[in-house]
Enzyme design. Structure first.
Site, PDB file in Angstrom:
ATOM      1  N   ARG A  62      23.147 -12.546  22.670  1.00  0.00           N
ATOM      2  CA  ARG A  62      21.754 -12.572  22.250  1.00  0.00           C
ATOM      3  C   ARG A  62      20.963 -11.346  22.719  1.00  0.00           C
ATOM      4  O   ARG A  62      19.785 -11.443  23.082  1.00  0.00           O
ATOM      5  CB  ARG A  62      21.069 -13.856  22.722  1.00  0.00           C
ATOM      6  CG  ARG A  62      21.744 -15.138  22.260  1.00  0.00           C
ATOM      7  CD  ARG A  62      21.669 -15.304  20.742  1.00  0.00           C
ATOM      8  NE  ARG A  62      22.352 -16.527  20.335  1.00  0.00           N
ATOM      9  CZ  ARG A  62      23.629 -16.583  19.965  1.00  0.00           C
ATOM     10  NH1 ARG A  62      24.359 -15.470  19.918  1.00  0.00           N
ATOM     11  NH2 ARG A  62      24.195 -17.719  19.625  1.00  0.00           N
TER      12      ARG A  62
ATOM     13  N   SER B 139      16.622 -22.652  19.976  1.00  0.00           N
ATOM     14  CA  SER B 139      17.220 -22.738  21.315  1.00  0.00           C
ATOM     15  C   SER B 139      16.350 -22.003  22.327  1.00  0.00           C
ATOM     16  O   SER B 139      16.085 -20.812  22.178  1.00  0.00           O
ATOM     17  CB  SER B 139      18.625 -22.133  21.305  1.00  0.00           C
ATOM     18  OG  SER B 139      19.487 -22.899  20.487  1.00  0.00           O
TER      19      SER B 139
ATOM     20  N   GLU C 167      15.969 -17.677  26.060  1.00  0.00           N
ATOM     21  CA  GLU C 167      16.489 -17.098  24.826  1.00  0.00           C
ATOM     22  C   GLU C 167      15.335 -16.805  23.876  1.00  0.00           C
ATOM     23  O   GLU C 167      15.332 -15.800  23.172  1.00  0.00           O
ATOM     24  CB  GLU C 167      17.497 -18.036  24.154  1.00  0.00           C
ATOM     25  CG  GLU C 167      18.102 -17.470  22.887  1.00  0.00           C
ATOM     26  CD  GLU C 167      19.275 -18.289  22.372  1.00  0.00           C
ATOM     27  OE1 GLU C 167      19.409 -18.375  21.138  1.00  0.00           O
ATOM     28  OE2 GLU C 167      20.047 -18.831  23.182  1.00  0.00           O
TER      29      GLU C 167
END
Length: 321
Positions: free
Chosen positions: A181, A230, A300
């Site tokens: 990510r 998320s 995130e």
């Protein structure tokens, strides 16, 4: 308040480069992000085409920050708003075209659903996972977006980028420094297109895989809610949702925000939550997980902009300690 601090006199507009797209001052961002919360953009720019974007950035004072905005699905815009220019790529950047038997050129504003559907129609497999990511190609490339065992780095060949300086460059996969990510794309850079490659496949089988992914998301995630996807990265050897659950945070509320009872790695805006409510709830979850397991969860979700006032800053910083 932060939004007041961000307001520019309309006379400053004359010092900006001319544009062919739209440039709005003090533009509300809450309607453009999934949480439906947060402040304004000091300036919101929707370029007409790549030339418009490149010319604008090259003529913009280098001291003015620039941030690209996609669908706003994995983003907290703080209540004090975002200083500088927010660039939003609209329909001119949402085209997806077949290059060859296994390759698509995708505009930076194209959605994951559009990319995966175009790939299906072209008999290109391997891009089905994009169906499950509520974002745009620009966001996928910047954040190495992924789901269901696949990531952007698995399909990306190269991307076209307009740098903060206005310079246009093409970056191959190995220049992006991908990790989980994360990429090393420069701050202020805007991804305007990407070349994705899959493998030959049958449209019927590709659709079946897309349907499987869609059903799995529907069953496990609060898709009908105001959420940001998320919230925390999965720590090595752990699942973030399980750590949150073990810390007793399922259903936890703070102001108008709540930890989802359906999937504990999702935060929800129950209706009138401020972005400070949402971020403070996330920090409280991090604190409880740290206290319970000794593991430091990493965000995130991207958090951008300014906190509304000193009280909000004190609340957030206090929970981070």
């Amino acid at each position: 308040m932060g939004s007041a601090r961000l307001t520019l006199a309309s006379s400053l507009r004359s010092s900006f480069p001319s544009v062919r797209g739209t440039l709005k001052a003090d533009a509300p961002l809450a309607p453009l992000v999934w949480f439906k919360a947060g402040g304004t953009a000091q300036w919101l720019f929707e370029p007409r085409d790549i030339d418009d974007l490149s010319d604008f950035l090259s003529g913009l004072d280098p001291a003015i920050p620039v941030m690209a905005l996609g669908l706003g699905s994995n983003l907290i815009v703080r209540d004090g708003g975002v200083p500088g220019v927010v660039v939003r790529l609209g329909k001119p950047f949402a085209k997806v075209e077949r290059v060859d038997a296994t390759t698509l050129r995708c505009g930076g504003g194209a959605s994951g659903i559009l990319v995966s559907s175009t790939a299906r129609d072209a008999g290109i497999a391997g891009l089905e996972f994009l169906r499950s990511i509520p974002g745009t190609v620009g966001g996928f490339v910047r954040m190495n977006g992924g789901a269901y065992g696949r990531e952007t780095c698995d399909i990306l060949i190269e991307c076209d980028v307009v740098l903060r300086s206005g310079e246009r460059i093409t970056l191959p996969l190995d220049a992006l420094g991908y990790t989980y990510r994360h990429s090393t794309l420069p701050e202020g850079a805007v991804v305007v297109s990407a070349l994705f490659r899959g493998v030959p496949g049958e449209p019927v089988a590709i659709q079946a895989e897309m349907d499987r992914i869609a059903a799995a998301r529907e069953e496990s995630q609060p898709l009908r809610s105001k959420t940001g996807g998320s919230t925390f990265k999965n720590p090595a050897g752990h699942k973030a949702w399980a750590l949150v659950d073990e810390a007793g945070c399922r259903g936890l509320k703070l102001g108008g925000a709540q930890v989802s009872e359906k999937h504990t790695n999702f935060l929800l805006n129950l209706g009138e939550a401020t972005s400070t409510d949402i971020e403070a709830l996330g920090e409280e979850v991090r604190r409880r997980v740290r206290e319970k397991s000794g593991i430091e969860l990493e965000w995130e979700i991207q958090r951008v902009g300014l906190l509304a006032d000193a009280a909000d800053k004190e609340k957030i910083v206090g929970l981070q300690k």
